[in-house]
Every structure is written in structure tokens, then in C-alpha cells.
Write a protein that holds these residues in place. Structure first.
Motif, PDB file in Angstrom:
ATOM      1  N   PHE A  69      13.486   8.453  36.209  1.00 51.47           N
ATOM      2  CA  PHE A  69      12.630   9.639  36.225  1.00 51.47           C
ATOM      3  C   PHE A  69      13.116  10.651  35.196  1.00 51.47           C
ATOM      4  N   VAL A  70      12.237  11.607  34.932  1.00 51.73           N
ATOM      5  CA  VAL A  70      12.591  12.748  34.098  1.00 51.73           C
ATOM      6  C   VAL A  70      11.915  13.967  34.713  1.00 51.73           C
ATOM      7  N   VAL A  71      12.576  15.104  34.646  1.00 55.56           N
ATOM      8  CA  VAL A  71      11.948  16.356  35.077  1.00 55.56           C
ATOM      9  C   VAL A  71      11.494  17.079  33.825  1.00 55.56           C
ATOM     10  N   ASN A  72      10.198  17.296  33.750  1.00 59.85           N
ATOM     11  CA  ASN A  72       9.614  17.908  32.560  1.00 59.85           C
ATOM     12  C   ASN A  72       9.442  19.407  32.791  1.00 59.85           C
ATOM     13  N   HIS A  73       9.979  20.205  31.870  1.00 58.26           N
ATOM     14  CA  HIS A  73       9.897  21.662  32.020  1.00 58.26           C
ATOM     15  C   HIS A  73       8.879  22.300  31.095  1.00 58.26           C
ATOM     16  N   ARG A  74       8.380  21.526  30.139  1.00 58.46           N
ATOM     17  CA  ARG A  74       7.378  22.075  29.212  1.00 58.46           C
ATOM     18  C   ARG A  74       6.080  21.352  29.434  1.00 58.46           C
ATOM     19  N   PRO A  75       5.000  22.087  29.710  1.00 57.30           N
ATOM     20  CA  PRO A  75       3.726  21.398  29.921  1.00 57.30           C
ATOM     21  C   PRO A  75       3.307  20.648  28.666  1.00 57.30           C
ATOM     22  N   PRO A  76       2.893  19.382  28.812  1.00 52.97           N
ATOM     23  CA  PRO A  76       2.380  18.661  27.647  1.00 52.97           C
ATOM     24  C   PRO A  76       1.090  19.302  27.159  1.00 52.97           C
ATOM     25  N   ARG A  77       0.767  19.037  25.914  1.00 56.03           N
ATOM     26  CA  ARG A  77      -0.443  19.574  25.322  1.00 56.03           C
ATOM     27  C   ARG A  77      -1.648  19.231  26.212  1.00 56.03           C
ATOM     28  N   ASN A  78      -2.501  20.202  26.440  1.00 65.08           N
ATOM     29  CA  ASN A  78      -3.738  20.053  27.211  1.00 65.08           C
ATOM     30  C   ASN A  78      -3.542  19.959  28.721  1.00 65.08           C
ATOM     31  N   PHE A  79      -2.295  19.939  29.168  1.00 69.63           N
ATOM     32  CA  PHE A  79      -2.087  19.934  30.614  1.00 69.63           C
ATOM     33  C   PHE A  79      -1.883  21.371  31.097  1.00 69.63           C
ATOM     34  N   THR A  83       4.668  24.761  35.632  1.00 67.78           N
ATOM     35  CA  THR A  83       5.920  24.606  36.353  1.00 67.78           C
ATOM     36  C   THR A  83       6.507  23.224  36.073  1.00 67.78           C
ATOM     37  N   ALA A  84       7.781  23.104  36.355  1.00 69.94           N
ATOM     38  CA  ALA A  84       8.451  21.819  36.162  1.00 69.94           C
ATOM     39  C   ALA A  84       7.824  20.762  37.062  1.00 69.94           C
ATOM     40  N   PHE A  85       7.805  19.535  36.597  1.00 69.48           N
ATOM     41  CA  PHE A  85       7.301  18.444  37.424  1.00 69.48           C
ATOM     42  C   PHE A  85       8.043  17.161  37.072  1.00 69.48           C
ATOM     43  N   ALA A  86       8.020  16.227  38.004  1.00 69.80           N
ATOM     44  CA  ALA A  86       8.775  14.979  37.829  1.00 69.80           C
ATOM     45  C   ALA A  86       7.835  13.860  37.414  1.00 69.80           C
ATOM     46  N   ILE A  87       8.268  13.109  36.403  1.00 68.61           N
ATOM     47  CA  ILE A  87       7.569  11.909  35.965  1.00 68.61           C
ATOM     48  C   ILE A  87       8.509  10.747  36.272  1.00 68.61           C
ATOM     49  N   GLY A  88       7.994   9.742  36.936  1.00 74.37           N
ATOM     50  CA  GLY A  88       8.856   8.624  37.301  1.00 74.37           C
ATOM     51  C   GLY A  88       8.275   7.296  36.869  1.00 74.37           C
ATOM     52  N   PRO A  96       5.711  -5.243  39.366  1.00 75.25           N
ATOM     53  CA  PRO A  96       5.421  -4.431  38.182  1.00 75.25           C
ATOM     54  C   PRO A  96       5.914  -2.983  38.305  1.00 75.25           C
ATOM     55  N   LYS A  97       6.140  -2.383  37.154  1.00 72.32           N
ATOM     56  CA  LYS A  97       6.506  -0.970  37.101  1.00 72.32           C
ATOM     57  C   LYS A  97       5.326  -0.184  36.577  1.00 72.32           C
ATOM     58  N   LEU A  98       5.144   1.019  37.110  1.00 67.75           N
ATOM     59  CA  LEU A  98       4.139   1.908  36.535  1.00 67.75           C
ATOM     60  C   LEU A  98       4.646   3.332  36.536  1.00 67.75           C
ATOM     61  N   MET A  99       4.091   4.130  35.659  1.00 64.99           N
ATOM     62  CA  MET A  99       4.518   5.511  35.482  1.00 64.99           C
ATOM     63  C   MET A  99       3.542   6.436  36.181  1.00 64.99           C
ATOM     64  N   SER A 100       4.073   7.452  36.859  1.00 61.26           N
ATOM     65  CA  SER A 100       3.214   8.437  37.500  1.00 61.26           C
ATOM     66  C   SER A 100       4.048   9.671  37.814  1.00 61.26           C
ATOM     67  N   ASN A 101       3.417  10.632  38.459  1.00 64.80           N
ATOM     68  CA  ASN A 101       4.141  11.808  38.917  1.00 64.80           C
ATOM     69  C   ASN A 101       4.803  11.509  40.255  1.00 64.80           C
ATOM     70  N   ILE A 102       5.962  12.088  40.446  1.00 64.77           N
ATOM     71  CA  ILE A 102       6.651  12.011  41.728  1.00 64.77           C
ATOM     72  C   ILE A 102       6.427  13.358  42.413  1.00 64.77           C
TER      73      ILE A 102
END
Ligand code: ZN
Length: 138
Positions: A69-79, A83-88, A96-102
Motif C-alpha cells: 500500500f501507499v498513503v497518498n497525501h496529494r490529490p491526483p489530477r482531476n480527483f 485529504t490523505a487516502f490509502a491505495i493498496g 489475482p491482485k488488483l489495485m483499489s482504495n483501502i
């Protein structure tokens, strides 16, 4: 029903539409290869293991573990989020593995850990698109 979400919205393609249709029903679905007996993700018409076209969509458990996972502190463009959010990356029980928000946990490295058990939850962002996200499970 639909949230006040204002960010980018996925555009289903013929290959991905069954995934989004399942999410709308609050089900997680993956493609399964009838030739080699493995699930895979992302959606595509050929099995990435054996290149067979004998594949079908199946509902899966929605359970897995947090691979990384990573904790993102900067909103991506167009989002719209400020606030900070977790991507895992979630490794599903089916493989299988997939990416989403935690979600359902503070986006804090003290609260998140690799291999923690997670389960899918669904968030309606428009009348037609529902996003699968993951939360810790006991
Ligand atoms: Zn295969």
C-alpha cells in the motif's frame, strides 16, 4: 445511492463491462480460465497463463490480503479529494491482485500493514458505476 463524487469515472469497454456490471450488483467478478483453471485480472479475452480463449466470468469471494500500500497525501489530477487516502494492491484469495482504495481505516502506515486481511466493499459513484474498494476484516 450515488455519492457526491466528482472525480473521473471509469468507462466500461466490451472487455471490462462484466466486471462493472457485477460491481453494480455488489459482486466482485473475475475471469476464470477453463483450460488451466486459474483466475486472472485485469479483464482480457485470452488467458494470460496459457492463451486459451476458453474463459468465463465468475463471482469471487471478495476476500484477500493487503499485498502492499501507499498513503497518498496529494490529490491526483482531476480527483476532488483533499485529504490523505490509502491505495493498496490486494491479493485476492483466488490469486489475482488488483489495485483499489483501502477504506474503513485511517490512511496511516501505523494502521495499515502488509498481509492484513481485507474484504471488498462497494461505493456507488454514479447511477451506473460502482467502485469495489477494500476494508480491513476481523
Ligand atoms: Zn489458462
Amino acid at each position: 445511492m450515488a455519492s457526491n463524487y466528482t472525480g473521473p469515472v471509469p468507462k466500461p469497454t466490451p472487455e471490462t463491462k462484466p466486471f462493472w456490471d457485477a460491481a453494480k450488483r455488489r459482486e466482485l467478478a473475475l475471469q476464470f480460465c477453463l483450460e488451466c483453471g486459474q483466475y486472472y485480472f485485469y479483464p482480457r479475452p485470452l488467458c494470460p497463463q496459457c492463451l486459451s480463449r476458453r474463459v468465463e466470468w465468475r463471482r469471487v469471494s471478495g476476500r484477500g490480503k493487503l499485498h502492499t500500500f501507499v498513503v497518498n497525501h496529494r490529490p491526483p489530477r482531476n480527483f476532488p479529494t483533499q485529504t490523505a487516502f490509502a491505495i493498496g494492491i490486494v491479493e485476492l484469495d483466488e490469486g489475482p491482485k488488483l489495485m483499489s482504495n483501502i477504506v474503513g481505516v485511517e490512511p496511516d502506515p501505523q494502521q495499515l500493514r502488509c498481509d492484513m486481511p481485507v474484504e471488498v466493499v462497494f461505493e456507488d459513484i454514479t447511477d451506473t458505476i460502482t467502485l469495489p474498494k477494500f476494508r480491513p476484516r476481523a
